[in-house]
Design an enzyme around this catalytic site. Structure first.
Site, PDB file in Angstrom:
ATOM      1  N   CYS A   1      41.376  45.358  42.892  1.00  0.00           N
ATOM      2  CA  CYS A   1      41.292  43.909  43.129  1.00  0.00           C
ATOM      3  C   CYS A   1      40.992  43.584  44.584  1.00  0.00           C
ATOM      4  O   CYS A   1      40.719  42.429  44.915  1.00  0.00           O
ATOM      5  CB  CYS A   1      42.581  43.232  42.684  1.00  0.00           C
ATOM      6  SG  CYS A   1      43.155  43.798  41.075  1.00  0.00           S
TER       7      CYS A   1
ATOM      8  N   CYS B   1      51.223  34.324  35.802  1.00  0.00           N
ATOM      9  CA  CYS B   1      50.116  35.284  35.779  1.00  0.00           C
ATOM     10  C   CYS B   1      48.769  34.579  35.943  1.00  0.00           C
ATOM     11  O   CYS B   1      48.528  33.534  35.342  1.00  0.00           O
ATOM     12  CB  CYS B   1      50.095  36.031  34.446  1.00  0.00           C
ATOM     13  SG  CYS B   1      51.658  36.813  33.996  1.00  0.00           S
TER      14      CYS B   1
ATOM     15  N   LYS C   1      45.477  32.148  40.656  1.00  0.00           N
ATOM     16  CA  LYS C   1      46.204  31.546  39.546  1.00  0.00           C
ATOM     17  C   LYS C   1      45.373  30.503  38.806  1.00  0.00           C
ATOM     18  O   LYS C   1      45.351  30.482  37.584  1.00  0.00           O
ATOM     19  CB  LYS C   1      47.486  30.892  40.081  1.00  0.00           C
ATOM     20  CG  LYS C   1      48.314  30.182  39.036  1.00  0.00           C
ATOM     21  CD  LYS C   1      48.979  31.179  38.101  1.00  0.00           C
ATOM     22  CE  LYS C   1      49.498  30.527  36.831  1.00  0.00           C
ATOM     23  NZ  LYS C   1      48.472  30.419  35.781  1.00  0.00           N
TER      24      LYS C   1
ATOM     25  N   HIS D   1      40.396  35.131  38.568  1.00  0.00           N
ATOM     26  CA  HIS D   1      40.448  36.442  39.219  1.00  0.00           C
ATOM     27  C   HIS D   1      39.436  37.411  38.606  1.00  0.00           C
ATOM     28  O   HIS D   1      39.789  38.322  37.870  1.00  0.00           O
ATOM     29  CB  HIS D   1      41.876  36.992  39.118  1.00  0.00           C
ATOM     30  CG  HIS D   1      42.093  38.296  39.812  1.00  0.00           C
ATOM     31  ND1 HIS D   1      41.327  38.733  40.879  1.00  0.00           N
ATOM     32  CD2 HIS D   1      43.009  39.290  39.602  1.00  0.00           C
ATOM     33  CE1 HIS D   1      41.763  39.918  41.275  1.00  0.00           C
ATOM     34  NE2 HIS D   1      42.773  40.281  40.515  1.00  0.00           N
TER      35      HIS D   1
END
Lengths: 137, 389
Positions: free
Chosen positions: B86, B209, B331, B335
Protein backbone atom coordinates in the site's frame (compact mmCIF):
# COMPACT_ATOMS: atom_id res chain seq x y z
CA UNK A 1 -3.04 -17.26 -6.63
CA UNK A 2 -1.87 -14.83 -4.00
CA UNK A 3 -0.60 -15.82 -0.58
CA UNK A 4 -0.44 -19.55 -1.24
CA UNK A 5 1.75 -21.49 1.19
CA UNK A 6 3.31 -24.49 -0.53
CA UNK A 7 3.79 -27.86 1.18
CA UNK A 8 7.61 -27.46 1.32
CA UNK A 9 7.20 -23.97 2.84
CA UNK A 10 5.04 -25.48 5.59
CA UNK A 11 7.22 -28.55 6.05
CA UNK A 12 10.53 -26.71 6.50
CA UNK A 13 9.16 -24.97 9.60
CA UNK A 14 7.53 -27.93 11.36
CA UNK A 15 9.51 -27.34 14.58
CA UNK A 16 7.96 -23.90 14.76
CA UNK A 17 4.52 -25.14 13.73
CA UNK A 18 4.32 -28.00 16.25
CA UNK A 19 6.52 -26.89 19.16
CA UNK A 20 6.92 -23.12 18.71
CA UNK A 21 10.70 -23.55 18.57
CA UNK A 22 12.26 -20.10 18.94
CA UNK A 23 15.78 -18.85 18.22
CA UNK A 24 17.96 -17.76 21.14
CA UNK A 25 20.46 -15.13 20.05
CA UNK A 26 24.07 -15.94 20.93
CA UNK A 27 24.91 -12.23 20.65
CA UNK A 28 22.27 -10.55 22.84
CA UNK A 29 20.35 -13.39 24.52
CA UNK A 30 17.04 -12.26 22.98
CA UNK A 31 14.53 -14.59 21.36
CA UNK A 32 13.22 -14.58 17.78
CA UNK A 33 10.21 -16.44 16.39
CA UNK A 34 10.41 -18.24 14.05
CA UNK A 35 14.02 -19.32 14.60
CA UNK A 36 15.43 -17.99 11.34
CA UNK A 37 16.80 -14.82 9.81
CA UNK A 38 18.30 -11.91 11.72
CA UNK A 39 17.67 -11.55 15.48
CA UNK A 40 14.64 -9.28 16.02
CA UNK A 41 16.33 -7.72 19.07
CA UNK A 42 19.81 -6.89 17.75
CA UNK A 43 19.83 -7.81 14.02
CA UNK A 44 22.69 -10.28 14.50
CA UNK A 45 23.08 -12.71 11.61
CA UNK A 46 23.55 -16.49 11.99
CA UNK A 47 23.28 -16.13 15.76
CA UNK A 48 20.04 -18.01 16.53
CA UNK A 49 20.17 -21.32 18.37
CA UNK A 50 16.88 -23.29 18.28
CA UNK A 51 15.28 -23.55 21.73
CA UNK A 52 11.99 -25.12 22.73
CA UNK A 53 9.88 -22.85 24.93
CA UNK A 54 7.51 -24.02 27.66
CA UNK A 55 4.53 -23.08 25.48
CA UNK A 56 2.87 -20.98 28.16
CA UNK A 57 2.28 -17.27 27.93
CA UNK A 58 0.01 -14.23 28.21
CA UNK A 59 -2.35 -12.67 25.65
CA UNK A 60 -1.07 -9.20 24.71
CA UNK A 61 -3.50 -8.42 21.86
CA UNK A 62 -6.64 -10.03 20.53
CA UNK A 63 -9.12 -9.83 17.70
CA UNK A 64 -12.24 -11.81 16.90
CA UNK A 65 -12.59 -12.37 13.17
CA UNK A 66 -16.24 -12.30 12.17
CA UNK A 67 -15.80 -11.81 8.42
CA UNK A 68 -13.01 -11.76 5.85
CA UNK A 69 -10.80 -14.54 7.24
CA UNK A 70 -8.04 -15.75 4.89
CA UNK A 71 -9.62 -18.23 2.44
CA UNK A 72 -7.87 -21.17 4.13
CA UNK A 73 -10.17 -20.57 7.12
CA UNK A 74 -13.47 -19.85 5.38
CA UNK A 75 -14.89 -23.25 6.32
CA UNK A 76 -13.81 -22.84 9.94
CA UNK A 77 -15.34 -19.36 10.15
CA UNK A 78 -18.61 -20.62 8.65
CA UNK A 79 -18.70 -23.43 11.21
CA UNK A 80 -17.67 -21.41 14.26
CA UNK A 81 -19.17 -17.99 13.44
CA UNK A 82 -16.12 -16.24 14.87
CA UNK A 83 -12.39 -16.98 15.15
CA UNK A 84 -10.33 -15.65 18.05
CA UNK A 85 -6.79 -14.66 17.03
CA UNK A 86 -4.27 -13.55 19.63
CA UNK A 87 -0.71 -12.40 19.99
CA UNK A 88 0.80 -14.30 22.88
CA UNK A 89 3.91 -13.22 24.73
CA UNK A 90 5.51 -16.50 25.73
CA UNK A 91 7.07 -16.63 29.19
CA UNK A 92 10.49 -16.62 27.50
CA UNK A 93 9.64 -13.08 26.31
CA UNK A 94 8.93 -13.61 22.60
CA UNK A 95 5.63 -12.95 20.80
CA UNK A 96 3.87 -15.43 18.54
CA UNK A 97 0.55 -15.17 16.68
CA UNK A 98 -2.03 -17.93 16.96
CA UNK A 99 -5.67 -18.94 17.03
CA UNK A 100 -7.63 -19.55 20.21
CA UNK A 101 -9.18 -22.99 20.67
CA UNK A 102 -11.41 -24.84 23.14
CA UNK A 103 -13.12 -21.61 24.28
CA UNK A 104 -15.51 -18.81 23.37
CA UNK A 105 -13.11 -16.09 22.16
CA UNK A 106 -15.38 -13.41 23.64
CA UNK A 107 -14.38 -14.68 27.10
CA UNK A 108 -10.65 -14.11 26.48
CA UNK A 109 -8.72 -10.84 26.50
CA UNK A 110 -5.42 -9.13 27.18
CA UNK A 111 -3.69 -10.45 30.25
CA UNK A 112 -5.25 -13.92 30.14
CA UNK A 113 -2.98 -16.95 30.46
CA UNK A 114 -2.86 -19.51 27.64
CA UNK A 115 -1.02 -22.72 26.75
CA UNK A 116 0.02 -23.93 23.29
CA UNK A 117 -1.62 -27.12 22.00
CA UNK A 118 -1.29 -28.92 18.66
CA UNK A 119 -4.41 -28.73 16.53
CA UNK A 120 -5.50 -29.18 12.94
CA UNK A 121 -5.00 -25.81 11.24
CA UNK A 122 -6.43 -26.36 7.74
CA UNK A 123 -6.42 -28.65 4.76
CA UNK A 124 -4.95 -27.83 1.37
CA UNK A 125 -4.59 -30.03 -1.70
CA UNK A 126 -5.72 -33.06 0.28
CA UNK A 127 -3.09 -32.65 2.99
CA UNK A 128 -4.15 -31.77 6.53
CA UNK A 129 -1.78 -29.24 8.08
CA UNK A 130 -1.28 -29.29 11.82
CA UNK A 131 0.14 -26.53 13.98
CA UNK A 132 -0.20 -24.67 17.26
CA UNK A 133 -3.27 -23.01 18.73
CA UNK A 134 -3.72 -21.51 22.19
CA UNK A 135 -6.02 -22.87 24.89
CA UNK A 136 -6.95 -20.73 27.91
CA UNK A 137 -5.59 -22.02 31.23
CA UNK B 1 21.46 18.56 -5.31
CA UNK B 2 18.55 19.93 -7.32
CA UNK B 3 15.40 21.19 -5.60
CA UNK B 4 12.25 19.28 -6.51
CA UNK B 5 8.88 20.85 -7.38
CA UNK B 6 5.48 19.35 -8.07
CA UNK B 7 4.31 21.13 -11.24
CA UNK B 8 1.21 19.03 -11.89
CA UNK B 9 -0.79 16.39 -10.05
CA UNK B 10 -4.16 14.74 -10.52
CA UNK B 11 -6.10 11.55 -9.93
CA UNK B 12 -8.82 9.64 -11.67
CA UNK B 13 -12.03 9.10 -9.77
CA UNK B 14 -11.59 6.40 -7.13
CA UNK B 15 -14.38 3.81 -7.04
CA UNK B 16 -15.62 0.71 -8.84
CA UNK B 17 -15.30 1.05 -12.61
CA UNK B 18 -15.93 -2.19 -14.52
CA UNK B 19 -15.81 -0.25 -17.80
CA UNK B 20 -12.23 0.95 -17.15
CA UNK B 21 -8.87 -0.86 -17.26
CA UNK B 22 -5.74 -0.19 -15.24
CA UNK B 23 -4.31 1.40 -18.38
CA UNK B 24 -7.27 3.67 -19.08
CA UNK B 25 -7.43 4.84 -15.46
CA UNK B 26 -3.74 5.71 -15.49
CA UNK B 27 -4.09 7.51 -18.82
CA UNK B 28 -6.94 9.58 -17.35
CA UNK B 29 -4.85 10.54 -14.31
CA UNK B 30 -1.89 11.50 -16.51
CA UNK B 31 -4.09 13.64 -18.82
CA UNK B 32 -5.49 15.53 -15.83
CA UNK B 33 -2.01 15.91 -14.32
CA UNK B 34 -0.66 17.39 -17.58
CA UNK B 35 -3.71 19.70 -17.74
CA UNK B 36 -3.00 20.86 -14.18
CA UNK B 37 0.44 22.22 -15.19
CA UNK B 38 0.21 26.03 -15.46
CA UNK B 39 2.59 26.33 -18.43
CA UNK B 40 3.12 24.15 -21.48
CA UNK B 41 4.53 20.72 -20.69
CA UNK B 42 4.41 17.92 -23.22
CA UNK B 43 4.33 14.28 -22.12
CA UNK B 44 7.49 13.72 -24.16
CA UNK B 45 9.28 16.07 -21.72
CA UNK B 46 9.02 13.37 -19.05
CA UNK B 47 12.47 11.82 -18.62
CA UNK B 48 11.65 9.04 -16.19
CA UNK B 49 8.48 7.36 -14.90
CA UNK B 50 7.97 5.36 -11.70
CA UNK B 51 4.74 3.45 -11.28
CA UNK B 52 3.47 2.26 -7.91
CA UNK B 53 1.21 -0.78 -7.99
CA UNK B 54 0.94 -3.92 -5.91
CA UNK B 55 0.65 -5.99 -9.05
CA UNK B 56 -2.36 -4.52 -10.82
CA UNK B 57 -4.76 -6.02 -8.33
CA UNK B 58 -4.36 -9.76 -8.11
CA UNK B 59 -2.92 -10.16 -11.59
CA UNK B 60 0.75 -10.03 -10.58
CA UNK B 61 1.67 -8.69 -14.01
CA UNK B 62 5.24 -8.24 -15.08
CA UNK B 63 6.16 -5.05 -16.95
CA UNK B 64 3.22 -3.22 -15.44
CA UNK B 65 4.97 0.17 -15.76
CA UNK B 66 5.65 0.13 -19.51
CA UNK B 67 2.21 -1.44 -20.03
CA UNK B 68 0.53 1.69 -18.74
CA UNK B 69 3.03 4.28 -20.00
CA UNK B 70 2.88 2.98 -23.60
CA UNK B 71 -0.93 3.24 -23.47
CA UNK B 72 -0.65 6.83 -22.21
CA UNK B 73 1.67 7.95 -25.02
CA UNK B 74 5.00 7.59 -23.24
CA UNK B 75 6.45 4.84 -25.43
CA UNK B 76 10.23 4.89 -25.12
CA UNK B 77 10.37 6.70 -21.77
CA UNK B 78 12.17 4.93 -18.91
CA UNK B 79 9.41 3.25 -16.88
CA UNK B 80 9.88 1.22 -13.70
CA UNK B 81 7.42 -0.53 -11.41
CA UNK B 82 7.76 0.13 -7.68
CA UNK B 83 6.16 -2.40 -5.30
CA UNK B 84 5.82 -1.69 -1.59
CA UNK B 85 2.25 -2.91 -1.03
CA UNK B 86 0.00 0.00 0.00
CA UNK B 87 3.07 2.29 0.15
CA UNK B 88 3.88 1.65 -3.53
CA UNK B 89 2.69 5.14 -4.56
CA UNK B 90 4.65 6.97 -1.87
CA UNK B 91 7.68 4.86 -2.70
CA UNK B 92 7.36 5.71 -6.41
CA UNK B 93 7.21 9.38 -5.40
CA UNK B 94 10.41 8.91 -3.39
CA UNK B 95 12.14 7.46 -6.47
CA UNK B 96 10.98 10.38 -8.61
CA UNK B 97 12.30 12.85 -6.01
CA UNK B 98 15.64 11.07 -5.96
CA UNK B 99 15.95 11.03 -9.76
CA UNK B 100 15.55 14.81 -9.91
CA UNK B 101 17.73 15.53 -6.89
CA UNK B 102 20.44 13.37 -8.42
CA UNK B 103 20.26 15.32 -11.67
CA UNK B 104 19.42 12.22 -13.71
CA UNK B 105 16.02 13.68 -14.71
CA UNK B 106 14.65 17.20 -15.15
CA UNK B 107 11.05 16.01 -15.28
CA UNK B 108 9.92 12.81 -13.54
CA UNK B 109 6.54 11.16 -13.27
CA UNK B 110 5.38 9.43 -10.11
CA UNK B 111 2.27 7.41 -10.84
CA UNK B 112 0.16 4.77 -9.20
CA UNK B 113 -2.68 2.50 -10.24
CA UNK B 114 -4.74 -0.42 -8.98
CA UNK B 115 -7.80 -2.34 -10.12
CA UNK B 116 -9.35 -4.12 -7.14
CA UNK B 117 -13.05 -4.57 -7.75
CA UNK B 118 -13.28 -6.74 -10.84
CA UNK B 119 -12.25 -10.15 -9.49
CA UNK B 120 -14.41 -12.88 -8.04
CA UNK B 121 -14.64 -13.07 -4.26
CA UNK B 122 -12.58 -16.26 -4.23
CA UNK B 123 -9.62 -14.75 -6.04
CA UNK B 124 -9.81 -11.48 -4.12
CA UNK B 125 -9.56 -13.27 -0.78
CA UNK B 126 -6.35 -14.95 -1.90
CA UNK B 127 -4.50 -11.93 -3.20
CA UNK B 128 -5.58 -9.29 -0.69
CA UNK B 129 -3.53 -10.99 2.00
CA UNK B 130 -0.25 -11.04 0.10
CA UNK B 131 1.18 -7.93 1.75
CA UNK B 132 1.18 -9.18 5.31
CA UNK B 133 3.40 -11.70 7.03
CA UNK B 134 2.02 -14.64 5.08
CA UNK B 135 3.61 -17.66 6.75
CA UNK B 136 2.64 -17.10 10.40
CA UNK B 137 0.37 -14.08 10.89
CA UNK B 138 -1.92 -15.08 8.05
CA UNK B 139 -1.85 -18.75 9.09
CA UNK B 140 -3.05 -17.65 12.53
CA UNK B 141 -6.23 -16.46 10.79
CA UNK B 142 -5.71 -12.72 10.33
CA UNK B 143 -5.89 -10.54 7.27
CA UNK B 144 -5.14 -6.81 7.55
CA UNK B 145 -8.32 -5.97 9.40
CA UNK B 146 -7.32 -8.55 12.03
CA UNK B 147 -3.78 -7.23 12.47
CA UNK B 148 -4.95 -3.61 12.80
CA UNK B 149 -7.68 -4.85 15.16
CA UNK B 150 -4.96 -6.28 17.40
CA UNK B 151 -3.19 -2.90 17.36
CA UNK B 152 -6.50 -1.24 18.26
CA UNK B 153 -7.04 -3.74 21.08
CA UNK B 154 -3.55 -3.04 22.44
CA UNK B 155 -3.98 0.76 22.12
CA UNK B 156 -7.36 0.67 23.86
CA UNK B 157 -5.97 -1.56 26.60
CA UNK B 158 -2.77 0.43 27.19
CA UNK B 159 -4.08 3.97 26.81
CA UNK B 160 -7.85 3.81 27.31
CA UNK B 161 -8.62 4.79 23.72
CA UNK B 162 -12.39 4.47 23.25
CA UNK B 163 -14.78 3.03 20.69
CA UNK B 164 -16.12 6.54 20.08
CA UNK B 165 -12.65 7.95 19.46
CA UNK B 166 -12.00 5.31 16.78
CA UNK B 167 -15.36 6.04 15.15
CA UNK B 168 -14.65 9.79 15.13
CA UNK B 169 -12.03 9.08 12.45
CA UNK B 170 -14.74 7.65 10.19
CA UNK B 171 -17.18 10.49 10.88
CA UNK B 172 -14.56 13.17 10.13
CA UNK B 173 -13.16 11.54 7.00
CA UNK B 174 -16.58 10.78 5.51
CA UNK B 175 -17.63 14.40 6.14
CA UNK B 176 -14.50 15.57 4.30
CA UNK B 177 -14.80 13.02 1.51
CA UNK B 178 -18.43 13.88 0.82
CA UNK B 179 -17.05 17.18 -0.55
CA UNK B 180 -14.51 15.45 -2.82
CA UNK B 181 -15.88 14.78 -6.33
CA UNK B 182 -13.23 12.05 -6.87
CA UNK B 183 -14.05 10.10 -3.68
CA UNK B 184 -15.29 6.51 -3.70
CA UNK B 185 -17.68 6.67 -0.71
CA UNK B 186 -19.25 10.14 -0.82
CA UNK B 187 -21.65 9.83 2.08
CA UNK B 188 -21.59 11.19 5.60
CA UNK B 189 -22.11 8.98 8.62
CA UNK B 190 -23.15 9.75 12.18
CA UNK B 191 -21.14 8.73 15.23
CA UNK B 192 -24.00 6.37 16.07
CA UNK B 193 -23.75 4.69 12.63
CA UNK B 194 -19.99 4.35 12.97
CA UNK B 195 -20.08 2.94 16.49
CA UNK B 196 -22.71 0.34 15.59
CA UNK B 197 -21.33 -0.98 12.30
CA UNK B 198 -21.21 -4.70 11.54
CA UNK B 199 -18.18 -6.28 13.20
CA UNK B 200 -15.38 -7.29 10.81
CA UNK B 201 -12.52 -8.05 13.19
CA UNK B 202 -13.37 -7.00 16.72
CA UNK B 203 -12.86 -4.23 17.85
CA UNK B 204 -13.00 -2.98 14.25
CA UNK B 205 -16.33 -2.78 12.41
CA UNK B 206 -17.19 -1.93 8.83
CA UNK B 207 -16.97 1.83 9.51
CA UNK B 208 -13.39 1.39 10.77
CA UNK B 209 -12.30 -0.07 7.41
CA UNK B 210 -11.52 1.66 4.11
CA UNK B 211 -12.97 0.26 0.88
CA UNK B 212 -11.02 -1.49 -1.88
CA UNK B 213 -11.09 0.69 -4.98
CA UNK B 214 -10.10 1.10 -8.61
CA UNK B 215 -8.16 4.25 -9.41
CA UNK B 216 -4.98 5.97 -10.53
CA UNK B 217 -2.91 9.03 -9.71
CA UNK B 218 -0.10 10.97 -11.39
CA UNK B 219 2.29 13.59 -10.04
CA UNK B 220 4.71 15.44 -12.33
CA UNK B 221 7.91 16.55 -10.63
CA UNK B 222 10.45 18.97 -12.05
CA UNK B 223 13.76 20.58 -11.22
CA UNK B 224 13.75 24.23 -10.17
CA UNK B 225 15.00 25.32 -13.60
CA UNK B 226 12.13 23.60 -15.40
CA UNK B 227 9.55 24.56 -12.76
CA UNK B 228 10.50 28.27 -13.14
CA UNK B 229 9.43 28.08 -16.79
CA UNK B 230 6.13 26.40 -15.96
CA UNK B 231 4.54 28.10 -12.97
CA UNK B 232 4.33 31.09 -10.68
CA UNK B 233 2.59 29.01 -7.99
CA UNK B 234 5.15 26.34 -7.10
CA UNK B 235 4.85 23.48 -4.63
CA UNK B 236 8.24 22.29 -3.43
CA UNK B 237 8.97 18.88 -1.96
CA UNK B 238 11.24 19.87 0.91
CA UNK B 239 11.43 16.59 2.76
CA UNK B 240 11.49 12.92 1.81
CA UNK B 241 11.63 10.09 4.34
CA UNK B 242 11.36 6.35 3.90
CA UNK B 243 11.81 3.45 6.29
CA UNK B 244 11.06 -0.23 6.70
CA UNK B 245 10.19 -2.42 9.63
CA UNK B 246 9.37 -6.05 10.43
CA UNK B 247 6.52 -7.14 8.17
CA UNK B 248 4.78 -9.11 10.94
CA UNK B 249 3.35 -7.21 13.91
CA UNK B 250 4.43 -9.99 16.29
CA UNK B 251 8.10 -9.34 15.49
CA UNK B 252 7.97 -5.62 16.28
CA UNK B 253 8.94 -4.04 19.60
CA UNK B 254 5.63 -2.16 19.96
CA UNK B 255 2.00 -3.10 19.27
CA UNK B 256 0.84 0.52 19.59
CA UNK B 257 3.12 2.30 17.13
CA UNK B 258 4.60 1.77 13.68
CA UNK B 259 8.40 2.10 13.84
CA UNK B 260 8.71 2.69 10.08
CA UNK B 261 6.33 5.67 10.36
CA UNK B 262 8.51 7.14 13.08
CA UNK B 263 11.68 6.52 11.07
CA UNK B 264 10.31 7.94 7.83
CA UNK B 265 8.91 11.00 9.63
CA UNK B 266 12.23 11.73 11.31
CA UNK B 267 14.10 11.54 7.99
CA UNK B 268 11.52 13.74 6.24
CA UNK B 269 11.52 16.35 9.04
CA UNK B 270 15.33 16.44 9.13
CA UNK B 271 15.44 16.70 5.33
CA UNK B 272 12.99 19.63 5.39
CA UNK B 273 14.64 21.22 8.43
CA UNK B 274 11.37 21.26 10.38
CA UNK B 275 9.72 19.48 13.26
CA UNK B 276 6.23 18.03 13.66
CA UNK B 277 4.71 21.25 15.02
CA UNK B 278 5.58 23.01 11.74
CA UNK B 279 3.19 20.78 9.75
CA UNK B 280 -0.01 22.69 8.93
CA UNK B 281 -1.99 19.76 7.50
CA UNK B 282 -1.54 16.14 6.51
CA UNK B 283 -2.89 13.29 4.44
CA UNK B 284 -2.26 10.16 6.52
CA UNK B 285 -2.76 6.45 5.82
CA UNK B 286 -6.13 5.70 7.46
CA UNK B 287 -6.68 2.22 6.01
CA UNK B 288 -8.35 1.50 9.35
CA UNK B 289 -9.51 4.02 11.95
CA UNK B 290 -6.80 2.98 14.39
CA UNK B 291 -4.18 3.63 11.69
CA UNK B 292 -5.02 7.35 11.65
CA UNK B 293 -4.71 7.53 15.43
CA UNK B 294 -1.36 5.72 15.32
CA UNK B 295 -0.22 8.17 12.62
CA UNK B 296 -0.93 11.19 14.88
CA UNK B 297 1.44 9.72 17.46
CA UNK B 298 4.10 8.33 15.12
CA UNK B 299 4.29 11.61 13.17
CA UNK B 300 4.60 13.58 16.42
CA UNK B 301 1.31 15.50 16.16
CA UNK B 302 0.56 14.40 19.73
CA UNK B 303 2.26 12.38 22.45
CA UNK B 304 2.11 8.54 22.52
CA UNK B 305 -1.25 7.39 23.86
CA UNK B 306 -2.98 10.75 23.33
CA UNK B 307 -4.36 10.32 19.82
CA UNK B 308 -7.87 9.58 21.08
CA UNK B 309 -8.16 12.82 22.99
CA UNK B 310 -6.36 14.66 20.16
CA UNK B 311 -9.02 13.77 17.59
CA UNK B 312 -11.77 14.36 20.16
CA UNK B 313 -10.48 17.93 20.63
CA UNK B 314 -11.25 18.71 16.98
CA UNK B 315 -7.59 19.46 16.22
CA UNK B 316 -7.67 17.49 12.96
CA UNK B 317 -11.02 18.80 11.68
CA UNK B 318 -10.89 21.15 8.64
CA UNK B 319 -11.10 24.18 10.95
CA UNK B 320 -8.76 22.71 13.58
CA UNK B 321 -5.10 23.45 14.29
CA UNK B 322 -3.90 20.71 11.92
CA UNK B 323 -6.48 19.34 9.45
CA UNK B 324 -5.91 15.67 8.60
CA UNK B 325 -7.30 13.90 5.54
CA UNK B 326 -9.14 16.84 4.00
CA UNK B 327 -9.54 14.62 0.91
CA UNK B 328 -11.59 12.10 2.88
CA UNK B 329 -8.58 9.85 3.37
CA UNK B 330 -8.51 6.21 2.40
CA UNK B 331 -11.71 5.77 4.41
CA UNK B 332 -13.92 7.87 2.14
CA UNK B 333 -11.82 8.76 -0.91
CA UNK B 334 -10.93 5.09 -1.37
CA UNK B 335 -7.83 2.89 -1.42
CA UNK B 336 -6.68 1.68 -4.84
CA UNK B 337 -3.47 0.32 -3.33
CA UNK B 338 -0.74 1.61 -5.67
CA UNK B 339 -2.55 4.90 -6.37
CA UNK B 340 -3.12 5.86 -2.74
CA UNK B 341 0.25 7.48 -2.05
CA UNK B 342 -0.03 9.58 -5.22
CA UNK B 343 -3.62 10.53 -4.36
CA UNK B 344 -2.32 11.96 -1.09
CA UNK B 345 0.24 14.09 -2.97
CA UNK B 346 -2.53 15.30 -5.29
CA UNK B 347 -4.56 16.58 -2.33
CA UNK B 348 -1.60 18.41 -0.79
CA UNK B 349 -0.76 19.96 -4.19
CA UNK B 350 -4.34 21.21 -4.56
CA UNK B 351 -4.66 22.49 -0.99
CA UNK B 352 -1.36 24.41 -1.17
CA UNK B 353 -2.46 26.05 -4.43
CA UNK B 354 -5.94 26.85 -3.18
CA UNK B 355 -7.55 24.55 -5.77
CA UNK B 356 -9.39 22.13 -3.49
CA UNK B 357 -12.88 23.51 -4.14
CA UNK B 358 -15.51 22.96 -1.45
CA UNK B 359 -13.04 21.30 0.89
CA UNK B 360 -10.34 24.00 0.68
CA UNK B 361 -8.92 24.82 4.12
CA UNK B 362 -7.49 28.24 5.01
CA UNK B 363 -3.97 29.34 5.84
CA UNK B 364 -2.04 26.24 4.72
CA UNK B 365 1.65 26.65 3.96
CA UNK B 366 3.19 23.27 4.72
CA UNK B 367 1.67 19.82 4.14
CA UNK B 368 2.69 16.21 4.73
CA UNK B 369 1.82 12.84 3.19
CA UNK B 370 2.14 9.55 5.09
CA UNK B 371 1.79 6.30 3.15
CA UNK B 372 2.02 2.90 4.89
CA UNK B 373 2.64 -0.49 3.28
CA UNK B 374 0.98 -3.52 4.86
CA UNK B 375 0.64 -3.06 8.60
CA UNK B 376 3.86 -1.03 8.67
CA UNK B 377 6.49 -2.96 6.69
CA UNK B 378 7.35 0.13 4.64
CA UNK B 379 6.43 3.80 5.06
CA UNK B 380 6.96 6.89 2.89
CA UNK B 381 6.61 10.42 4.31
CA UNK B 382 6.94 13.61 2.26
CA UNK B 383 6.82 17.29 3.22
CA UNK B 384 5.59 20.00 0.81
CA UNK B 385 5.75 23.80 0.96
CA UNK B 386 4.33 26.51 -1.23
CA UNK B 387 6.71 29.02 -2.87
CA UNK B 388 10.26 29.01 -4.22
CA UNK B 389 13.25 27.95 -2.15
Amino acid sequence: MGAYLSVPAWWRNLDGRYRLVVGECQECGGYTFPAEGACVECNAIDALTPTEPEGTGTVVAQTIIESGAPPEFTTLLDAEGAIGVVLVELDEGVRVPGMLTDCDPHDIGRGDRVTAVVRRIYEQEGITRYGTKFRPD
Amino acid sequence: MQDVYVVGAAQSDFGAFPEESYRSLFATALEHALDSVDGQLDRTDIDEAFLGTLGVGGRQLGLSAPSVTEYAGLDGTSATHIENACAAGGSALRQAVQSIRAGMADVALAGGVEIMTDMSGDRTRYWLGVSGETEWERMAGTTFAGVYAQMADAHMGEYGTTREQLSTVAVKNHRNGAKNPHAHLRFECSLEDAVNGTVVADPLNLYDCCPTSDGAGAAILASREVAKELTDDPVRITGSGHASSRVGLFQRPSLTSIPASQGAAKEAYDDAGISAEDVDFAEVHDCFSIAELLAYEDLGFCAPGEAGTYIESGATEPDGERPVNLSGGLKSKGHPIGATGIGQAVEVFKQLRGEAGDRQADGLERGLTHNVGGSGGAVAVHVYEGGWA
